[in-house]
Design an enzyme around this catalytic site. Sequence first.
Site, PDB file in Angstrom:
ATOM      1  N   HIS A  61      -6.467  -3.614  -1.157  1.00  0.00           N
ATOM      2  CA  HIS A  61      -5.247  -2.808  -1.254  1.00  0.00           C
ATOM      3  C   HIS A  61      -5.216  -2.001  -2.544  1.00  0.00           C
ATOM      4  CE1 HIS A  61      -0.843  -2.823   0.224  1.00  0.00           C
ATOM      5  NE2 HIS A  61      -1.063  -1.739  -0.480  1.00  0.00           N
ATOM      6  N   HIS A  63      -4.525   1.894  -4.210  1.00  0.00           N
ATOM      7  CA  HIS A  63      -4.068   3.279  -4.065  1.00  0.00           C
ATOM      8  C   HIS A  63      -4.874   4.138  -5.038  1.00  0.00           C
ATOM      9  CE1 HIS A  63      -0.719   2.308  -1.412  1.00  0.00           C
ATOM     10  NE2 HIS A  63      -0.559   1.217  -2.140  1.00  0.00           N
ATOM     11  N   LEU A  64      -5.792   4.920  -4.489  1.00  0.00           N
ATOM     12  CA  LEU A  64      -6.657   5.753  -5.343  1.00  0.00           C
ATOM     13  C   LEU A  64      -6.079   7.158  -5.516  1.00  0.00           C
ATOM     14  CD1 LEU A  64     -10.181   4.592  -4.114  1.00  0.00           C
ATOM     15  CD2 LEU A  64      -9.056   4.031  -6.273  1.00  0.00           C
ATOM     16  N   ASP A 152       0.563   1.902   5.208  1.00  0.00           N
ATOM     17  CA  ASP A 152       1.078   1.311   3.965  1.00  0.00           C
ATOM     18  C   ASP A 152       1.812   2.312   3.082  1.00  0.00           C
ATOM     19  OD1 ASP A 152       1.352  -0.858   2.022  1.00  0.00           O
ATOM     20  OD2 ASP A 152       0.147   0.461   0.780  1.00  0.00           O
ATOM     21  N   HIS A 179       2.652  -2.933   6.284  1.00  0.00           N
ATOM     22  CA  HIS A 179       3.550  -3.081   5.135  1.00  0.00           C
ATOM     23  C   HIS A 179       4.877  -3.502   5.737  1.00  0.00           C
ATOM     24  CE1 HIS A 179       5.605  -1.215   1.379  1.00  0.00           C
ATOM     25  NE2 HIS A 179       6.574  -1.691   2.124  1.00  0.00           N
ATOM     26  N   HIS A 232       0.658  -7.533   1.228  1.00  0.00           N
ATOM     27  CA  HIS A 232       1.548  -7.959   0.129  1.00  0.00           C
ATOM     28  C   HIS A 232       2.795  -8.759   0.536  1.00  0.00           C
ATOM     29  CE1 HIS A 232       3.520  -4.322   1.417  1.00  0.00           C
ATOM     30  NE2 HIS A 232       2.802  -3.506   0.695  1.00  0.00           N
ATOM     31  N   ASP A 305      -2.596  -4.157  -4.611  1.00  0.00           N
ATOM     32  CA  ASP A 305      -1.596  -3.099  -4.435  1.00  0.00           C
ATOM     33  C   ASP A 305      -1.523  -2.228  -5.694  1.00  0.00           C
ATOM     34  OD1 ASP A 305       0.278  -1.451  -3.318  1.00  0.00           O
ATOM     35  OD2 ASP A 305       1.908  -2.906  -3.309  1.00  0.00           O
TER      36      ASP A 305
END
Lengths: 440, 328
Positions: A61, A63-64, A152, A179, A232, A305
Amino acid sequence: MTDHMLIRGGTVVHRETTTRSDVLVVDGIISLVGEHLDIPAGTTIVDAEGCWVGPALVDLHTHLREPGGEEAETVASGARAGVLGGYSAVMAMPNTSPAIDSSAVVAQVLALGQASCLDVAVAGAITVGRLGERLAPLAEMAELGVTFFTDDGTGVQNAGLMRRAMEYARGLNVVIADHCEDDALAGDGCMNESSLSSELGLVGRPALAEEVMVARDLALAQHTGCELHLLHLSTVGSAALVAQAKQAGVNVTAEVAPHHLLLTEELCREYDPLYKVHPPLRTANDVEALRMALRSGGIDAVATDHAPHAPETKDRPFAEATPGMLGLQHAFALTREALGGADADPVLLFRVLSRTPAKIARLTQSDQRRGGHSAHGGEIAVGEDANLVVIDPEGRPVVRSEVLASKSRNTPYEGRTLLGAVRHTIVRGEIVVNDGVAQR
Amino acid sequence: MSSSAAGQHLLAIDDLGSEGIEELLEVAEAFGEVERRSVRKVPTLKGKVVASLFFEESTRTRLSFETAAKRLSADVLSLAVASSSVKKGESLRDTVETIEAMGIDAVVLRHKSAGAPHQVARWVNRARVINAGDGFHQHPTQALIDLFTVRQELSLRRGQQSERSGLSVFEGLNVLVVGDIRHSRVARSQIQAYALAGAIVTIASPGTLLPDDVSSWPVTVAENFEDALRSADIVSVLRMQEERGSGSFVPSLHEFTATFGMTEERSMLLKENALITHPGPMVRGVEIASRVADDERCLVRKQVANGVPIRMAALFLALSSPEEASRD
């Protein structure tokens, strides 16, 4: 010309036990594991004295932010944070701009991943634009190797659409991940709903909003037979629901984020948006239940996350600030802290941070289809790809936001002393972190 | 006398504590004297600059603060949000830092987001921050006005001088707070203030307008509204905050009035010497019947009049150094 590397003097963490062994890597593949190995001339020595040697970590998980949010993070900067955290593979979340909801964007992110210092797996969106209205082209994305789909950032609100997604995904043999927060119940909430939120005058996001959707998704997964992954989880009730569903044979896995294992809603008392995250930080009771679920296997994996945000989106009134916090660079030590501190079992740590998430992300076998990824989260044994991490359990680095590899600074752990330091990270046989320093 | 409020930000009632409340009410009594003079102005804050930043509509609170600042001879810098840089996308932090760079001493802040004054207090270097209402969180000066007005009224009845009565008049009083508590910053401040002053606080509202969880609050939730009215010494009637969507929390305003409105019939249940307060503006016919609002037991006009001395006291204390204020 072959390339030899010897990881010397460490404690190797296997699936069930640890052994004092050296590990010889030849051309990116583990070729010998044992004590006092002979060193061929020209071998690079990696000192692991006093350290744990395990499979490099796998994050389900991350976030790029690329494409579209490059001011907060890029694939390159996120990857650097990852390897400094001991990761060799991360799953890029699809809430980019545009969303990763087509083969074109999947290909773009995969290409950026190829150029980075670790393996980037891509999660595709379940619905077009993550709008929750109609199915995205899952088969087209699966063709490029995508095995994990999620909207997500938000949950799929429409139960009928979610059912259809699961039925379709089952046929493709891919994972649907959710999510879990019901928008009608979470509303404009910005922290856990509790007597504290009532006192602070902040609208709450109730545990109920998560649990209602967890229960719905479990029922849908049971009905459709689709493989479901719950992102999550943050409440006592969610942990109980998942445990119950596993008993009933539902094909489900679940993750928990380090911040939900360590931090509580009390941190919101001063209205600092650093502590704003969805799902929100909960109570000490929830933290305890999540730790127990992770130990017992009720919850399978720790996933960060990791959510980088530019300062201007955080430096705002609490209700208006963007939710999310960093996590990738420090997840190992934070998880160790949550699972018993210095006494935490390394076998358990590598299970929840590497071996199980690699399985869920289907990264345990290398995939050459798309110029592909190597195998992650495996045994430290002859023939395995050398995705390894060397961690000094006695290291006690202090978190300093100004020296983070991420382009963003929104860590909630500023000033925290970490239980352990990542010394070396080896990705596909290359030393990408040497003595705590990223090599590229 | 010890000084707990002097030189501090005024963000929430709990920060004041009972000593701080008592001190502030006493200072307000002294400034009330100024209000009765022919020249209603004192040089106390001459040379100080007070900025009023209202990011949310308000007439009475803003006017009351600005009047208070002027009575104290402070210069008032008033940011009209509608025509300001905020509309051009400037952040709250930049707005506040820009204004502080102009050399201000106090910021009176109203904002729709709970906690904004706490954040501003962290961002400023030397200015003191006074919370003039933040979201559903706090409106400390309004609660202080209510206590001040109730204390004057009760002291008068008992033939005491208000400024000498401390907080003793509140000891053991039954205070009933009625109506839209969920969306009310006044209620949150009031409940803390009355509880710190020694009163017993009960709340009554439809289930949907109760806050989500009051288990840690110093209150009892009334089981029976009528019974609670019969034993109340003070009833605080709150406004139905239609602009915050209160309407969607009840089937209709009509039904709210029928079940929790302070109707004439319900006012008959009150003790003869009970007092009614309302933070204003009142919506007659919804939370309070016109005849109840005009009843002599209802203190709403006096509350408005007391706004200025309370805010003079708040500004004075926030801008005095702890040493100055304790030189008594």
